[in-house]
Design a protein around this motif. Structure first.
Motif, mmCIF file in Angstrom:
data_model
loop_
_atom_site.group_PDB
_atom_site.id
_atom_site.type_symbol
_atom_site.label_atom_id
_atom_site.label_comp_id
_atom_site.label_asym_id
_atom_site.label_seq_id
_atom_site.Cartn_x
_atom_site.Cartn_y
_atom_site.Cartn_z
ATOM 1 N N LYS A 38 0.840 -1.214 0.000
ATOM 2 C CA LYS A 38 0.000 0.000 0.000
ATOM 3 C C LYS A 38 0.871 1.259 0.000
ATOM 4 O O LYS A 38 0.560 2.237 -0.662
ATOM 5 C CB LYS A 38 -0.934 0.019 1.216
ATOM 6 N N THR A 39 1.979 1.209 0.731
ATOM 7 C CA THR A 39 2.877 2.361 0.789
ATOM 8 C C THR A 39 3.519 2.621 -0.562
ATOM 9 O O THR A 39 3.554 3.772 -1.028
ATOM 10 C CB THR A 39 3.963 2.138 1.869
ATOM 11 N N ASP A 40 4.028 1.571 -1.202
ATOM 12 C CA ASP A 40 4.647 1.727 -2.517
ATOM 13 C C ASP A 40 3.634 2.178 -3.563
ATOM 14 O O ASP A 40 3.936 3.001 -4.429
ATOM 15 C CB ASP A 40 5.291 0.418 -2.977
ATOM 16 N N PHE A 41 2.413 1.649 -3.465
ATOM 17 C CA PHE A 41 1.360 2.038 -4.399
ATOM 18 C C PHE A 41 1.030 3.525 -4.247
ATOM 19 O O PHE A 41 0.894 4.244 -5.240
ATOM 20 C CB PHE A 41 0.115 1.177 -4.173
ATOM 21 N N ALA A 42 0.914 3.982 -3.014
ATOM 22 C CA ALA A 42 0.631 5.402 -2.756
ATOM 23 C C ALA A 42 1.717 6.286 -3.365
ATOM 24 O O ALA A 42 1.413 7.298 -4.008
ATOM 25 C CB ALA A 42 0.520 5.649 -1.256
ATOM 26 N N LYS A 43 2.968 5.904 -3.183
ATOM 27 C CA LYS A 43 4.073 6.677 -3.767
ATOM 28 C C LYS A 43 3.996 6.680 -5.284
ATOM 29 O O LYS A 43 4.217 7.702 -5.927
ATOM 30 C CB LYS A 43 5.423 6.100 -3.321
ATOM 31 N N GLU A 44 3.673 5.543 -5.865
ATOM 32 C CA GLU A 44 3.615 5.413 -7.322
ATOM 33 C C GLU A 44 2.518 6.290 -7.935
ATOM 34 O O GLU A 44 2.698 6.844 -9.007
ATOM 35 C CB GLU A 44 3.390 3.947 -7.698
ATOM 36 N N ILE A 45 1.389 6.410 -7.240
ATOM 37 C CA ILE A 45 0.299 7.239 -7.784
ATOM 38 C C ILE A 45 0.329 8.662 -7.225
ATOM 39 O O ILE A 45 -0.566 9.461 -7.497
ATOM 40 C CB ILE A 45 -1.088 6.588 -7.578
ATOM 41 N N LYS A 46 1.378 8.947 -6.444
ATOM 42 C CA LYS A 46 1.660 10.301 -5.961
ATOM 43 C C LYS A 46 0.583 10.869 -5.031
ATOM 44 O O LYS A 46 0.149 12.009 -5.178
ATOM 45 C CB LYS A 46 1.905 11.252 -7.142
ATOM 46 N N ILE A 47 0.150 10.039 -4.076
ATOM 47 C CA ILE A 47 -0.737 10.511 -3.016
ATOM 48 C C ILE A 47 -0.221 9.964 -1.693
ATOM 49 O O ILE A 47 0.620 9.076 -1.670
ATOM 50 C CB ILE A 47 -2.212 10.089 -3.238
ATOM 51 N N SER A 48 -0.733 10.506 -0.587
ATOM 52 C CA SER A 48 -0.280 10.034 0.728
ATOM 53 C C SER A 48 -0.778 8.616 0.977
ATOM 54 O O SER A 48 -1.787 8.178 0.419
ATOM 55 C CB SER A 48 -0.794 10.973 1.833
ATOM 56 N N GLN A 49 -0.065 7.912 1.840
ATOM 57 C CA GLN A 49 -0.440 6.537 2.158
ATOM 58 C C GLN A 49 -1.814 6.470 2.828
ATOM 59 O O GLN A 49 -2.627 5.619 2.464
ATOM 60 C CB GLN A 49 0.659 5.886 3.016
ATOM 61 N N PRO A 50 -2.146 7.366 3.774
ATOM 62 C CA PRO A 50 -3.494 7.311 4.360
ATOM 63 C C PRO A 50 -4.603 7.545 3.322
ATOM 64 O O PRO A 50 -5.635 6.872 3.360
ATOM 65 C CB PRO A 50 -3.483 8.423 5.415
ATOM 66 N N THR A 51 -4.377 8.454 2.393
ATOM 67 C CA THR A 51 -5.366 8.708 1.339
ATOM 68 C C THR A 51 -5.529 7.485 0.449
ATOM 69 O O THR A 51 -6.645 7.086 0.108
ATOM 70 C CB THR A 51 -4.980 9.945 0.504
ATOM 71 N N ALA A 52 -4.416 6.863 0.086
ATOM 72 C CA ALA A 52 -4.467 5.648 -0.740
ATOM 73 C C ALA A 52 -5.234 4.546 -0.020
ATOM 74 O O ALA A 52 -6.057 3.847 -0.630
ATOM 75 C CB ALA A 52 -3.058 5.179 -1.090
#
Length: 95
Positions: A38-52
């Motif tokens: 989830k953390t890597d995915f959030a970074k990849e789509i350029k949003i915060s981890q809590p938002t993702a």
């Protein structure tokens, strides 16, 4: 007379369009199948981890740009993951 009043109220109604995740289980499966945490995915789509996390759990609606990035990163069609829904919204005078 009541019909006239209802029509005037209806004329002030607008439809707010929102993007909603169709199936959060499918979205989460695609994230895993593409090798993301989830953390890597959030970074990849350029949003915060809590938002993702909120989006992937169906607790928050993504913006159009975020929904598009999710589909690009997961290499899937937009309609596989998302749908557009209409919410009634009463406009206020002067808006």
């Amino acid at each position: 007379m009541a019909n006239v009043e209802n029509k005037s109220t209806d004329s002030r109604r607008e439809k707010a369009l929102k993007i909603m995740v169709k199936d959060s289980d499918k979205l989460n499966s695609l994230i895993i199948m593409n090798g993301f945490s989830k953390t890597d995915f959030a970074k990849e789509i350029k949003i915060s981890q809590p938002t993702a996390t909120q989006i992937t759990n169906g607790e928050r609606n993504p913006s159009p740009r975020t929904a598009k990035r999710i589909c690009e990163v997961l290499e899937c069609e937009w309609t596989e993951l998302f749908e557009i829904i209409k919410y009634p919204q009463i406009s206020t005078p002067g808006s």
